[in-house]
Scaffold this motif. Structure first.
Motif, PDB file in Angstrom:
ATOM      1  N   ALA A   5       0.842  -1.198   0.000  1.00 45.25           N
ATOM      2  CA  ALA A   5       0.000   0.000   0.000  1.00 45.25           C
ATOM      3  C   ALA A   5       0.874   1.243   0.000  1.00 45.25           C
ATOM      4  O   ALA A   5       1.919   1.288   0.632  1.00 45.25           O
ATOM      5  CB  ALA A   5      -0.899  -0.001   1.223  1.00 45.25           C
ATOM      6  N   GLY A  17      -5.396  -2.394   6.372  1.00 46.52           N
ATOM      7  CA  GLY A  17      -4.263  -2.756   5.518  1.00 46.52           C
ATOM      8  C   GLY A  17      -4.739  -3.086   4.114  1.00 46.52           C
ATOM      9  O   GLY A  17      -5.857  -2.759   3.720  1.00 46.52           O
ATOM     10  N   THR A  18      -3.873  -3.770   3.362  1.00 48.57           N
ATOM     11  CA  THR A  18      -4.247  -4.201   2.015  1.00 48.57           C
ATOM     12  C   THR A  18      -5.406  -5.191   2.126  1.00 48.57           C
ATOM     13  O   THR A  18      -5.372  -6.101   2.965  1.00 48.57           O
ATOM     14  CB  THR A  18      -3.036  -4.865   1.335  1.00 48.57           C
ATOM     15  OG1 THR A  18      -1.940  -3.965   1.429  1.00 48.57           O
ATOM     16  CG2 THR A  18      -3.312  -5.145  -0.119  1.00 48.57           C
ATOM     17  N   GLU A  96      -3.394   6.144  -1.184  1.00 54.98           N
ATOM     18  CA  GLU A  96      -3.396   5.158  -0.086  1.00 54.98           C
ATOM     19  C   GLU A  96      -4.620   4.240  -0.234  1.00 54.98           C
ATOM     20  O   GLU A  96      -4.516   3.014  -0.145  1.00 54.98           O
ATOM     21  CB  GLU A  96      -3.429   5.887   1.260  1.00 54.98           C
ATOM     22  CG  GLU A  96      -3.410   4.929   2.439  1.00 54.98           C
ATOM     23  CD  GLU A  96      -3.601   5.643   3.779  1.00 54.98           C
ATOM     24  OE1 GLU A  96      -3.194   6.808   3.925  1.00 54.98           O
ATOM     25  OE2 GLU A  96      -4.191   5.002   4.679  1.00 54.98           O
ATOM     26  N   LYS A 100      -4.483   0.222  -1.097  1.00 53.51           N
ATOM     27  CA  LYS A 100      -4.957  -0.713  -0.057  1.00 53.51           C
ATOM     28  C   LYS A 100      -6.099  -1.570  -0.608  1.00 53.51           C
ATOM     29  O   LYS A 100      -6.215  -2.750  -0.291  1.00 53.51           O
ATOM     30  CB  LYS A 100      -5.413   0.063   1.186  1.00 53.51           C
ATOM     31  CG  LYS A 100      -4.236   0.576   2.027  1.00 53.51           C
ATOM     32  CD  LYS A 100      -4.690   1.261   3.300  1.00 53.51           C
ATOM     33  CE  LYS A 100      -3.499   1.498   4.234  1.00 53.51           C
ATOM     34  NZ  LYS A 100      -3.883   2.234   5.451  1.00 53.51           N
TER      35      LYS A 100
END
Ligand code: XUL
Ligand code: CO
Length: 446
Positions: A5, A17-18, A96, A100
């Motif tokens: 990410a 998170g991802t 971002e 993600k």
């Protein structure tokens, strides 16, 4: 694309998170249940079929305002300071989010990304600065631009239209934004360039010379096409049909109207259509109807993936979660051989009452899973169900004999009359709609 990410100077979605693929048994809301980017369906991966894009405007600009009240979401990137500092924070938040979520594409209008300015030079400088930052972030992450566009509908100067404005000075001012955004799209390697004619239409025919306005629109789009080609833009220009809202009547009413307009102005070689679910339903069609019209005209360019609300007659821009819609759309797409350089852009917004940062992830996850399931079901229906055979058989009488000669233009009306006399009263043939509906459901629940 990198699975890492992108996180700028500050993390805007901490704690997320991802987004992983975890499959149908997972009860993790922040995981894909169906969308598995690398899973192969037919000859392509899910990611290659679906070519998802996140839109900048609904996701990072729209804080939830409606005609009855202001926005409800407090975006940290809107509270940094001066407009340019906010824009710089917003682009970090956007990249971002994109990375993600794990989508390959995004889309934006000029003034989504860069602060607007009435002064032409200032507007161009603002956009250039932000496009430079976007280019750096694209290179760092592998993100790509599905399409760029200019917002020719929000600023009050466009209240009577942009390319179709009765005042030439406004038409020329619209060219400032379109020229700058075609240049930005080229700079960012954008694969398409979109025109949505938000105010290209009328509120009253009493004060409107429709023929003249449409001629101006044809002239303007021709100039934009010529400029784009002159600076090396090789992608498709896309018109996005919508019948109304904000105008009472918009000229790009639906796919059929827009296709006729493109042909009339000799633009159908360079332009295609960007079909949006909720726009098709506003025009009194279904999503798949307008997709099919565009595909049959050889003009299916890209998709704005969203849906409306059957109880409301306006553009609610909801995330597409109706599986019948996604199966229907994917049937059209697969039969069309895909979308080429187009993609599925989520022109959709979370509800005004959805105020957690995670809601934006949940909305996209739901839309991506719904289209992934639509892809699986449509592929299975085409490849291993009787659907294509049934549809083909309905038209079998045109595959040979006089039916075939009719299709080939080899018969006259008198020949048809003679055929009818020889064939006798046609026998009744059921349309069997219920059998088709049951077949779709069988594949959906498997
Ligand atoms: C408005 C709409 C726009 C276009 C881009 O209904 O769909 O967001 O997609 O201008
Ligand atoms: Co749209």
């Amino acid at each position: 694309m990198s699975t890492q990410a992108f996180i700028g100077a500050r993390e805007f979605f901490p704690g997320i998170g991802t987004i992983p693929f975890e499959g149908r048994e997972s009860d993790n809301p922040l995981a894909f249940k169906v969308y598995d980017a690398d899973k192969r369906i037919g000859g392509k991966t899910m990611a290659e079929h679906l070519r998802f894009a996140v839109c900048y405007w609904h996701s990072f600009c729209n804080a939830g305002h409606d005609p009855f009240g202001p926005g409800t979401r407090h975006y940290p990137w809107d509270q940094v300071g001066a407009p340019m500092a906010n824009a710089e924070a917003k682009i970090d938040a956007a990249f971002e989010f994109f990375t993600k979520l794990g989508v390959p594409y995004y889309c934006f209008h000029d003034v989504d990304m860069a602060p607007d300015a009435d002064d032409v030079g200032q507007f161009e400088r603002n956009l250039k600065h932000m496009v430079g930052l976007a280019k750096e972030r694209q290179q760092a992450t592998g993100m790509k631009l599905l399409w760029g566009t200019a917002n020719l509908f929000s600023h009050p100067r466009y209240m009577n239209g942009a390319a179709t404005n009765p005042d030439f000075n406004v038409v020329a001012r619209a060219a400032v934004q379109v020229k700058a955004m075609i240049e930005a799209t080229v700079e960012l390697g954008g694969e398409n360039y979109v025109f949505w004619g938000g105010r290209e239409g009328y509120a009253s025919l009493y004060n409107t010379d429709m023929k003249r306005e449409l001629a101006h629109m044809g002239r303007f789009l021709t100039m934009a096409r010529d400029y784009g080609r002159s600076i090396g833009f090789e992608g498709s220009f896309l018109i996005e049909p919508k019948p109304m809202e904000p105008m009472k009547h918009q000229y790009d009413f639906d796919a059929a109207t827009s296709a006729a307009f493109l042909r009339e102005h000799g633009l159908d070689k360079d332009f295609k259509l960007n079909i949006e679910g909720n726009h098709a339903t506003l025009a009194g069609h279904t999503f798949e109807h307008d997709l099919q019209v565009a595909a049959d005209a050889g003009l299916l360019g890209s998709i704005d993936a969203n849906m409306g609300n059957p109880q409301n007659g306006w553009d609610t821009d909801q995330f597409p979660v109706n599986l019948y819609d996604t199966v229907g759309a994917m049937l059209v797409l697969l039969r069309n051989g895909g979308l080429g350089a187009g993609g599925l852009n989520f022109d959709a917004k979370v509800r005004r009452e959805s105020t957690d940062p995670a809601d934006l992830f949940l909305a996209h996850i739901g839309g991506m899973d719904a289209f992934a399931r639509g892809l699986e079901v449509a592929h299975a229906l085409i490849e291993s169900s009787p659907l294509e055979g049934w549809r083909g058989e309905r038209y079998a009488s045109f595959d040979q004999g006089n039916g075939q000669r009719f299709e080939n233009g080899e018969l006259s009306l008198a020949d048809l009359r003679d055929h009818a006399e020889a064939a006798g009263e046609p026998k009744q043939t059921s349309g069997r709609q219920e059998a088709y509906e049951n077949l779709i459901n069988r594949y959906l629940v498997r």
